[in-house]
Every structure is written in structure tokens, then in C-alpha cells.
Design an enzyme around this catalytic site. Structure first.
Site, PDB file in Angstrom:
ATOM      1  N   TYR A  66       0.842  -1.200   0.000  1.00 26.40           N
ATOM      2  CA  TYR A  66       0.000   0.000   0.000  1.00 26.40           C
ATOM      3  C   TYR A  66       0.870   1.239   0.000  1.00 26.40           C
ATOM      4  O   TYR A  66       1.776   1.350   0.799  1.00 26.40           O
ATOM      5  CB  TYR A  66      -0.931   0.019   1.228  1.00 26.40           C
ATOM      6  CG  TYR A  66      -2.365  -0.040   0.787  1.00 26.40           C
ATOM      7  CD1 TYR A  66      -2.934   1.048   0.129  1.00 26.40           C
ATOM      8  CD2 TYR A  66      -3.138  -1.184   0.962  1.00 26.40           C
ATOM      9  CE1 TYR A  66      -4.241   0.995  -0.337  1.00 26.40           C
ATOM     10  CE2 TYR A  66      -4.437  -1.239   0.503  1.00 26.40           C
ATOM     11  CZ  TYR A  66      -4.980  -0.142  -0.148  1.00 26.40           C
ATOM     12  OH  TYR A  66      -6.259  -0.201  -0.606  1.00 26.40           O
ATOM     13  N   GLU A 105      -0.479   4.830  -0.840  1.00 26.94           N
ATOM     14  CA  GLU A 105      -1.289   5.967  -1.294  1.00 26.94           C
ATOM     15  C   GLU A 105      -0.445   7.227  -1.358  1.00 26.94           C
ATOM     16  O   GLU A 105       0.357   7.497  -0.466  1.00 26.94           O
ATOM     17  CB  GLU A 105      -2.478   6.179  -0.350  1.00 26.94           C
ATOM     18  CG  GLU A 105      -3.593   5.188  -0.587  1.00 26.94           C
ATOM     19  CD  GLU A 105      -4.803   5.461   0.288  1.00 26.94           C
ATOM     20  OE1 GLU A 105      -4.673   6.189   1.282  1.00 26.94           O
ATOM     21  OE2 GLU A 105      -5.889   4.940  -0.042  1.00 26.94           O
ATOM     22  N   ASP A 154      -6.259   9.844 -27.186  1.00 26.97           N
ATOM     23  CA  ASP A 154      -6.325   8.553 -26.502  1.00 26.97           C
ATOM     24  C   ASP A 154      -5.669   7.537 -27.432  1.00 26.97           C
ATOM     25  O   ASP A 154      -6.234   7.143 -28.449  1.00 26.97           O
ATOM     26  CB  ASP A 154      -7.792   8.207 -26.230  1.00 26.97           C
ATOM     27  CG  ASP A 154      -7.973   6.857 -25.548  1.00 26.97           C
ATOM     28  OD1 ASP A 154      -7.009   6.065 -25.517  1.00 26.97           O
ATOM     29  OD2 ASP A 154      -9.089   6.600 -25.054  1.00 26.97           O
ATOM     30  N   THR A 209      -3.729   2.952 -22.541  1.00 24.19           N
ATOM     31  CA  THR A 209      -3.627   1.735 -21.748  1.00 24.19           C
ATOM     32  C   THR A 209      -2.186   1.255 -21.870  1.00 24.19           C
ATOM     33  O   THR A 209      -1.485   1.590 -22.826  1.00 24.19           O
ATOM     34  CB  THR A 209      -4.554   0.642 -22.305  1.00 24.19           C
ATOM     35  OG1 THR A 209      -4.325   0.535 -23.725  1.00 24.19           O
ATOM     36  CG2 THR A 209      -6.021   0.976 -22.075  1.00 24.19           C
ATOM     37  N   LYS A 219      -2.943  -3.968 -24.409  1.00 24.41           N
ATOM     38  CA  LYS A 219      -3.127  -3.877 -25.852  1.00 24.41           C
ATOM     39  C   LYS A 219      -1.754  -3.957 -26.536  1.00 24.41           C
ATOM     40  O   LYS A 219      -0.879  -4.631 -26.030  1.00 24.41           O
ATOM     41  CB  LYS A 219      -3.893  -2.608 -26.228  1.00 24.41           C
ATOM     42  CG  LYS A 219      -5.207  -2.507 -25.447  1.00 24.41           C
ATOM     43  CD  LYS A 219      -6.163  -1.479 -25.968  1.00 24.41           C
ATOM     44  CE  LYS A 219      -7.377  -1.426 -25.048  1.00 24.41           C
ATOM     45  NZ  LYS A 219      -8.350  -0.424 -25.403  1.00 24.41           N
ATOM     46  N   ARG A 252      -2.345  -4.818 -17.554  1.00 23.63           N
ATOM     47  CA  ARG A 252      -3.632  -4.134 -17.729  1.00 23.63           C
ATOM     48  C   ARG A 252      -3.654  -2.920 -16.827  1.00 23.63           C
ATOM     49  O   ARG A 252      -3.848  -3.035 -15.611  1.00 23.63           O
ATOM     50  CB  ARG A 252      -4.792  -5.040 -17.335  1.00 23.63           C
ATOM     51  CG  ARG A 252      -4.992  -6.224 -18.204  1.00 23.63           C
ATOM     52  CD  ARG A 252      -6.411  -6.741 -18.059  1.00 23.63           C
ATOM     53  NE  ARG A 252      -7.295  -6.047 -18.968  1.00 23.63           N
ATOM     54  CZ  ARG A 252      -7.458  -6.381 -20.240  1.00 23.63           C
ATOM     55  NH1 ARG A 252      -6.810  -7.383 -20.754  1.00 23.63           N
ATOM     56  NH2 ARG A 252      -8.276  -5.691 -21.000  1.00 23.63           N
TER      57      ARG A 252
HETATM   58  C1  LIG Z   1      -9.228   0.084 -24.580  1.00 26.75           C
HETATM   59  C2  LIG Z   1      -9.489   1.518 -24.680  1.00 26.75           C
HETATM   60  C3  LIG Z   1      -9.793   2.284 -23.540  1.00 26.75           C
HETATM   61  C4  LIG Z   1     -10.099   1.719 -22.178  1.00 26.75           C
HETATM   62  O1  LIG Z   1      -9.312   0.827 -21.623  1.00 26.75           O
HETATM   63  P1  LIG Z   1      -9.795  -0.165 -20.461  1.00 26.75           P
HETATM   64  O2  LIG Z   1      -8.492  -0.558 -19.895  1.00 26.75           O
HETATM   65  O3  LIG Z   1     -10.551  -1.259 -21.123  1.00 26.75           O
HETATM   66  O4  LIG Z   1     -10.610   0.602 -19.480  1.00 26.75           O
HETATM   67  C5  LIG Z   1      -9.939   3.637 -23.703  1.00 26.75           C
HETATM   68  N1  LIG Z   1      -9.822   4.209 -24.908  1.00 26.75           N
HETATM   69  C6  LIG Z   1      -9.567   3.509 -26.024  1.00 26.75           C
HETATM   70  C7  LIG Z   1      -9.452   4.211 -27.329  1.00 26.75           C
HETATM   71  C8  LIG Z   1      -9.403   2.136 -25.950  1.00 26.75           C
HETATM   72  O5  LIG Z   1      -9.167   1.446 -27.067  1.00 26.75           O
END
Ligand SMILES: *Cc1c(COP(=O)(O)O)cnc(C)c1O
Length: 432
Positions: A54, A56, A200, A226, A229, A235
Site C-alpha cells: 500500500y 497511497e 487517446d 492503456t 493492448k 492491464r
Molecule cells: C481500450 C481503450 C480504452 C479503455 O481501456 P480499459 O483498460 O478497457 O478501461 C480507452 N480508450 C480507447 C481508445 C481504448 O481502445
């Protein structure tokens, strides 16, 4: 001293399910565009005893004692991300991509503000203002998306919409857009209306690192991503930003923090509690891997493979949304066929090709069945596949799609051929 049992001994049920999933993924073609494979080193860091920690707060200012080593872990993750992406400021604490995006809303906007983003059926993400998500409930989405006839962004239309609606923030990022995104063009529009520009890059981070896609960092206020991916980390999510808020006086006159600190405070204590240090350790490992030449080769190969796959499928007479790809994904366009995207995705899965059904620009079918199937190359590329292999993959996809109505007569054969073919490759995170 007695040895503690390992997973196989203590929980054979879960152990065997993980084994089954490994076996399944080792014998099928995983073409989910948002997935790839983490290395064993990443998995090792994520499975470490840092799970228990932990801490924070942020490095150097925690609410608990005993953080000498985890502070170093988090600082390494931050410093590596700064180098990797050329960012001024980095936050590595978001639990995933969605919480990262949520923090950006909290840091930049007030409830009820207008946000430009793509609706989910147009290829946007839930968190870009979609109605069933917090982002669509607490903020007002001004929708935009690819042109239904060309499949490309119409920048004139996007500019017109932006000037008419004057959103406070523009999201640029997608889950199903097969073309390059020109962030500079979006930045021009954002500048004309004094809107924050937020990219994003969850889906495309690795091809940005590899130089195969424009880089949003120089021209965006904030970039979210993220770390799973195609980046092949754990994750989790992370946020890159500028240090200063260029609209501080205009939109946050009473704020004493500035952009970077506001984002940090939005993540913790605004939205989250303790950071997941085992995951942040895995992120640091992934960032280090992503700096290597091998990773750049992987990023380049992802796009080459997608192009090779697209070419083969087009050559066999199949249609693709936007007529092809210059990223990691392509969308088969079945608008003029007598079967749906959902039927096609099910037939593909039965035959050992795992993908998802997806809306096509200009789709006349409902989002629950769609006219498209989205195919991505990151996982296959991580397993070591090249352009020539994509020709084989295209052949199997073609065979399935020509036989959707009598797929049961073909699925077993195709599946066996694919399982045989997969023996030539290896999933990085599976230990022999
Ligand atoms: C996958 C994704 C997210 C969200 O990711 P999570 O980890 O599933 O919450 C946000 N924006 C885009 C464009 C994504 O492809």
C-alpha cells in the site's frame, strides 16, 4: 521449512482453466485488435509480492511508511515513459484506460461541459462521451466520426461542428479507425476554439513508438493510454501531459496547481486509492522493452502485416472499410452481403480465428449484429508472424466467409490447419 504450495497444487481448478486458455490461444489466431501478448518478464513483475504493497500518494509524498523501494519502482516507470514518449509529465497510477480518461475529465472540465468525441458505433470509446458511460451522463457529447462514404475523417465537417458547438475538450482516439490520425489538424481546430486537445492512444501506442503513426505528444495537452493492448504491458492506464495549462487563466482562474498537478490530484485522491505497484512495476518493464530495437521492429511489422492481410483480402474480392488500412486493424465490410458481422465473427471463431463484430461506417444494420468484423495484427505479430503468413491467414478468412451458411462443413478442417500452423510460432508470455 515447509514449502508453500504453488497454484497447480493449491487450486487445480483455476490452474487448469489458465492452462486451457493458454492452449486455446496457442492453437488459434487471436485477431482481437485490442490484444497482444505481454512478455514473461512483465507477467513476473505483475505476479510479484508488490501486490501486497500500500502506498497511497506519489513517490516522495506517501501516506504510509516503508516506501523506499516502491518509490523507485514508480519513479522508474515515470522516467521511462517520459523518455519513451517525450512527455513533460507522466502519471502511471490509473487502474486502467477508462479510469485514466475519467481523471482527464476531472482535471480539465466541469460537470455539464461539452466534449467532442466519437460515439461507440462510429469507432470511439465508451469514455469519449457515450451515453451509457459516466462520460455521457456527466458531460455533453458533441459527436463526430468518419465519413460514411469514404471511411475517413472529413476535417472540414469536424471543424464546422467544433466552431458551432465550441466544446471545451476534444477527444481524438478510436477503437476501430483503420487510418492514420493527423493530430496536427485536430490541434488547429482545438486552437481556433480554445479547446483542450486530448489524444487517446490506447489502440496505437506501439505503432506511434515505432514511427509508423503520427505522434500526438507534441501537439496535445494530454495523451492517455492503456499499457496493455499492443504495448504489451500489464492491464493498466497512464496519462502523459504538458506541465502547464495553456488555458489556466481562462478556464481555471482559481486553481493553484496547474495542469500536471491537477491530473495527479484527479487520479489520487480524486478517483482512486492506493496505486497497484505490482502493475506499475510491470509497466516499467514494458516501457523498457518498448525502448528496444526489437519492439520497434514489432511495431513496424504490425502495420506491414495489416497491410499484407488487407491486400490479400481485397485481392479475393472482399471489401474493407475505408478500403484498407495504414494501422494495425482492418474492418471487413459485409454491408452488401446476406450475412451479418455477428454471424461472420461466430463462424470465424468456430474455425479458430478470434475477432469481433463491429460497425462499418455507413452501416445499415444494428450495433447488435453489425455488417463488419474487426481484425487486428498485434497478437499475431507478437507471435512472430510476417507478411507471408498473412497471406495464409487471408486464405482461411476467405474460406470461412465464403461458407458462412454451411460453416459446420468446413470449420473443423480449417481449425485443425490453423492449430498446425500455430506450432511454428510462440506466445511470448507462456513459459515452456
Ligand atoms: C481500450 C481503450 C480504452 C479503455 O481501456 P480499459 O483498460 O478497457 O478501461 C480507452 N480508450 C480507447 C481508445 C481504448 O481502445
Amino acid at each position: 521449512m515447509e514449502r508453500y504450495p504453488n497454484l497447480k497444487e493449491s487450486d487445480p481448478e483455476i490452474y487448469s482453466l489458465i492452462q486451457k486458455e493458454s492452449e486455446y490461444e496457442s492453437t488459434t489466431l487471436k485477431m482481437i485488435a485490442s490484444e497482444s501478448y505481454a512478455s514473461y518478464s512483465v507477467l513476473e513483475a505483475c505476479g510479484s509480492m508488490l501486490t501486497d504493497k500500500y502506498a497511497e500518494g506519489y513517490p516522495g509524498s506517501r501516506y504510509y511508511e516503508g516506501n523506499e523501494f516502491v518509490d523507485c519502482v514508480e519513479n522508474l516507470a515515470i522516467d521511462r515513459a517520459k523518455v519513451l514518449f517525450g512527455a513533460e509529465h507522466v502519471n502511471v497510477q490509473p487502474y486502467s484506460g477508462s479510469p485514466a480518461n475519467q481523471a482527464v475529465y476531472r482535471a480539465l472540465l466541469k460537470i455539464g461541459d461539452k466534449v467532442m468525441g466519437m460515439p461507440v458505433p462510429a469507432g470511439g470509446h465508451l469514455t469519449h462521451g457515450w451515453k451509457v458511460n459516466f462520460s455521457g451522463m456527466d458531460y455533453v457529447q458533441i459527436p463526430y466520426g468518419p465519413d460514411p462514404t469514404t471511411g475517413h475523417f472529413d476535417m472540414n465537417l469536424i471543424r464546422e461542428t467544433a466552431k458551432r458547438e465550441r466544446p471545451r475538450m476534444i477527444w481524438v482516439g478510436a477503437t476501430a479507425y483503420p487510418h492514420k490520425i493527423e493530430y496536427k489538424d485536430f490541434a488547429e481546430i482545438a486552437n481556433e476554439i480554445d479547446a483542450y486537445l486530448v489524444a487517446d492512444i490506447s489502440h496505437i501506442n506501439a505503432i506511434i513508438i515505432a514511427g509508423m503513426h503520427p505522434d500526438p505528444v507534441p501537439c496535445c495537452d494530454v495523451v492517455t493510454s492503456t499499457s496493455h493492448k499492443m504495448l504489451r504491458g500489464p492491464r493498466a492506464g497512464f496519462i502523459l501531459s504538458k506541465l502547464e495549462d495553456r488555458f489556466q487563466k481562462k478556464y481555471h482562474p482559481d486553481d493553484k496547481w496547474g495542469l500536471a498537478k491537477r491530473i495527479d490530484r484527479a487520479v489520487f485522491p480524486g478517483l482512486q486509492g492506493g496505486p497497484h505497484l505490482h502493475i506499475i512495476a510491470g509497466m516499467a518493464v514494458a516501457f523498457k522493452e518498448a525502448m528496444s530495437d526489437d519492439f520497434k521492429k514489432y511495431g513496424v511489422q504490425i502495420v506491414r502485416n495489416a497491410k499484407s492481410l488487407a491486400e490479400s483480402l481485397l485481392g479475393k474480392g472482399w471489401k474493407l472499410a475505408g478500403n484498407g488500412t495504414d494501422t494495425h486493424l482492418l474492418i471487413l465490410d459485409f454491408r452488401d452481403k446476406d450475412f451479418t458481422g455477428k454471424e461472420a465473427a461466430a463462424a470465424l471463431a468456430k474455425s479458430g480465428i478470434i475477432a469481433n463484430f463491429n460497425m462499418v461506417p455507413g452501416d445499415h444494420r444494428s450495433p447488435f449484429v453489425t455488417s463488419g468484423v474487426r481484425l487486428g495484427t498485434p497478437s499475431l505479430t507478437a507471435m512472430g508472424m510476417k507478411e507471408v503468413d498473412m497471406i495464409k491467414v487471408a486464405n482461411w478468412i476467405d474460406r470461412v466467409c465464403r461458407n458462412i451458411k454451411n460453416i459446420d462443413d468446413h470449420a473443423e478442417n480449417i481449425k485443425n490447419e490453423i492449430a498446425d500452423f500455430c506450432k511454428n510460432f510462440k506466445i511470448p508470455g507462456i513459459r515452456e
